[in-house]
Design an enzyme around this catalytic site. Structure first.
Site, PDB file in Angstrom:
ATOM      1  N   LYS A 196       0.842  -1.205   0.000  1.00  0.00           N
ATOM      2  CA  LYS A 196       0.000   0.000   0.000  1.00  0.00           C
ATOM      3  C   LYS A 196       0.873   1.249   0.000  1.00  0.00           C
ATOM      4  CE  LYS A 196      -3.888   1.999   2.671  1.00  0.00           C
ATOM      5  NZ  LYS A 196      -4.743   1.832   3.872  1.00  0.00           N
ATOM      6  N   SER A 255      -9.795  -0.492   7.361  1.00  0.00           N
ATOM      7  CA  SER A 255      -9.246  -0.362   5.999  1.00  0.00           C
ATOM      8  C   SER A 255      -8.523  -1.570   5.437  1.00  0.00           C
ATOM      9  CB  SER A 255      -8.312   0.839   5.924  1.00  0.00           C
ATOM     10  OG  SER A 255      -9.076   1.996   5.724  1.00  0.00           O
ATOM     11  N   SER A 309      -9.706   1.783   3.057  1.00  0.00           N
ATOM     12  CA  SER A 309      -8.837   2.524   2.173  1.00  0.00           C
ATOM     13  C   SER A 309      -7.785   1.661   1.459  1.00  0.00           C
ATOM     14  CB  SER A 309      -8.111   3.619   2.970  1.00  0.00           C
ATOM     15  OG  SER A 309      -7.268   3.065   3.943  1.00  0.00           O
TER      16      SER A 309
END
Ligand code: GLN
Length: 486
Positions: free
Chosen positions: A78, A179, A155
């Site tokens: 990420k 997330s 997210s």
């Protein structure tokens, strides 16, 4: 053979047996990305040359019998985790072009075990969001690999979509209020938010420091255990990281469910829960019982306050953490005549709408005159939420529930309604407020073919029981190994 369909463990065995090389594996993942990335849009930046060099190094080590635990395995990371030789944008224009001078501890640990990092994956700006639509790079909003045009979640949407689409074998994400678990659930992969303090946050760009944790997103529970083994453990560069020993997570997978008490919190099955989600979760609970678990009803009475408490505390911490983006040290700097104007212009241009909304809410909640009414009150209720869990874990070992009230929805559907999105976080944010671990494990599909995940939560540092229960669920749920048609 389609090497992109392999799990970490399967690839590891083939590499060890020299049936395949790390180079061939990485090439095959890069070819897969080439083939589907136009549709999936999971990556913010791809680094094929660095990946191929890492694969060649891995092959040399394998030939000498010296490879680490992740030797030659292609992963995505990420874009919230600092990577020395790759940009780290956090999905924000504020950090466009920013290349950190150091690696996050978790990235360092992946590399120390000879993993191959393919690139950095998409996310909501500064990890604020539930659909990835808050990413500032609008061409890089991931689609749900099971149904294009639907949200991948957020997210860590890029992490979940890249794993589900076979664009990497596994990924690292971050979870401040769901997330990792929510996109994992919406994309049909396994996601774990570890106990607060279990995994180092050094080099994780801070959103809300008392809630943030890094964790794995993988194709199955065994892979999740493998990745956790690598990233968990004390780090002296993170003062909140715990000095607790890391157990062998892979060793407990097949321990069975005999003697494990599974708690069903009735507050998590309330109004607003989609019928198909409830049906699949109830079926999953029956599978755990079948495997030998004892079921108990429990209560988490302060659940209704979680959303309000989370959005106050997370925003308050974010308003403080994001004060560092002032155009002086990191990323973007706007042209202006005075210093104050430079701050103002940089922050006005660099942050997106949702990030500004959180900074405004957080600054308000912390300001003189409102602090007691908002931030302090929220912190007090947070203690009550923690106590709810402590009481529940006196009666059971693992809590089961849905991860999200509904399966994935079409992109754009809730994009203009922040409150609707905040409310959809109701089942995941309490784990962050309490600091406990939570896992999402695929347990079924809706009639429309969208994945549904079951959430498993345990007491602090008791990830092992999540691996045990998750593995058992996975054996029976019949979802493992299914791939989306892309
Ligand atoms: N949806 C939550 C938020 O927008 C989750 C964020 C997260 O876990 N990073 O705050």
């Amino acid at each position: 053979m389609d090497l992109h369909t392999l799990t970490l463990r399967q690839a590891q065995q083939k590499l060890a047996a020299r049936e395949i090389t790390a180079k061939a594996l990485t090439e095959s993942l890069l070819a897969r990305i080439d083939q589907v990335e136009d549709k999936v849009r999971a990556y913010l930046s791809l680094h094929p040359e660095q990946a191929m060099l890492a694969a060649e190094r891995a092959d040399k080590k394998l030939a000498q019998g010296q490879g680490g635990l992740l030797c030659g395995l292609p992963l995505s990371v990420k874009d919230v985790l600092c990577t020395e030789n790759m940009p780290t944008t956090c999905g924000s224009k504020m950090l466009e072009g920013f290349v950190p001078p150091y690696n996050a501890t978790v990235v360092e640990r992946l590399l120390a075990e000879d993993a191959v990092i393919l690139g950095k994956v998409s996310m909501d700006e500064f990890a604020m969001g539930s659909t990835n639509e808050n990413c500032a790079y609008k061409d890089n909003i991931p689609q749900n690999p099971w149904k294009l045009g639907y949200v991948a979640g957020g997210s860590s949407g890029g992490s979940a979509a890249s794993v589900a689409a076979g664009e990497c074998l596994a990924s690292l994400g971050s979870d401040t209020g769901g997330s990792i678990r929510q996109p994992a659930s919406l994309c049909g992969v396994v996601g774990l938010k570890p106990t607060y303090g279990r995994v180092s946050r050094y080099g994780l760009v801070a959103f809300a420091s008392s809630l943030d944790q890094v964790g794995p997103l993988t194709k199955d529970v065994a892979d999740c255990a493998l990745l956790m083994q690598v990233i968990a453990g004390h780090d002296q560069r993170d003062s909140t990281s715990a000095k607790q020993e890391v157990p062998d997570y892979s060793a407990v997978l097949q321990d069975g469910m005999k003697g494990v008490r599974v708690g069903i919190p009735h507050e998590y099955f309330g109004a607003g829960l989609d019928g198909e989600v409830e049906k699949n979760i109830r079926a999953g609970i029956a599978m755990l019982k079948e495997a030998g678990a004892e079921l108990v009803e429990v209560s988490l009475p302060h659940t209704e306050y979680c959303v309000a408490v989370y959005y106050l505390i997370a925003s308050a911490e974010a308003s403080s953490n994001l004060a560092r983006y002032d155009g002086v040290r990191y990323g973007q700097r706007a042209a202006a005549d005075s210093l104050i104007d430079m701050y103002r212009q940089t922050r006005s241009q660099g942050f997106g709408e949702e990030v500004k909304r959180r900074i405004l809410i957080g600054t308000y909640a912390l300001s003189a005159g409102y602090y007691d009414a908002y931030y302090k009150k929220a912190s007090q209720v947070r203690t009550l939420i923690r106590e709810d869990f402590a009481k529940a874990f006196a009666q059971c070992d693992v809590l089961v529930s849905p991860v999200t009230p509904t399966p994935a929805w079409p992109l754009g559907q809730k994009a203009d309604n922040p409150l609707a999105l905040y409310l959809s976080d109701i089942l995941t944010i309490s784990a962050n407020l309490a600091g406990i671990p939570g896992m999402s494990v695929p347990c079924g599909f809706s009639a429309a073919g969208l994945p549904i995940g079951m959430q498993l939560q345990a007491s602090h540092f008791n990830e092992a029981v999540l691996f045990r229960a998750g593995w058992n669920l996975e054996q029976q749920a019949g979802v493992k190994g299914k791939q989306p048609d892309l």
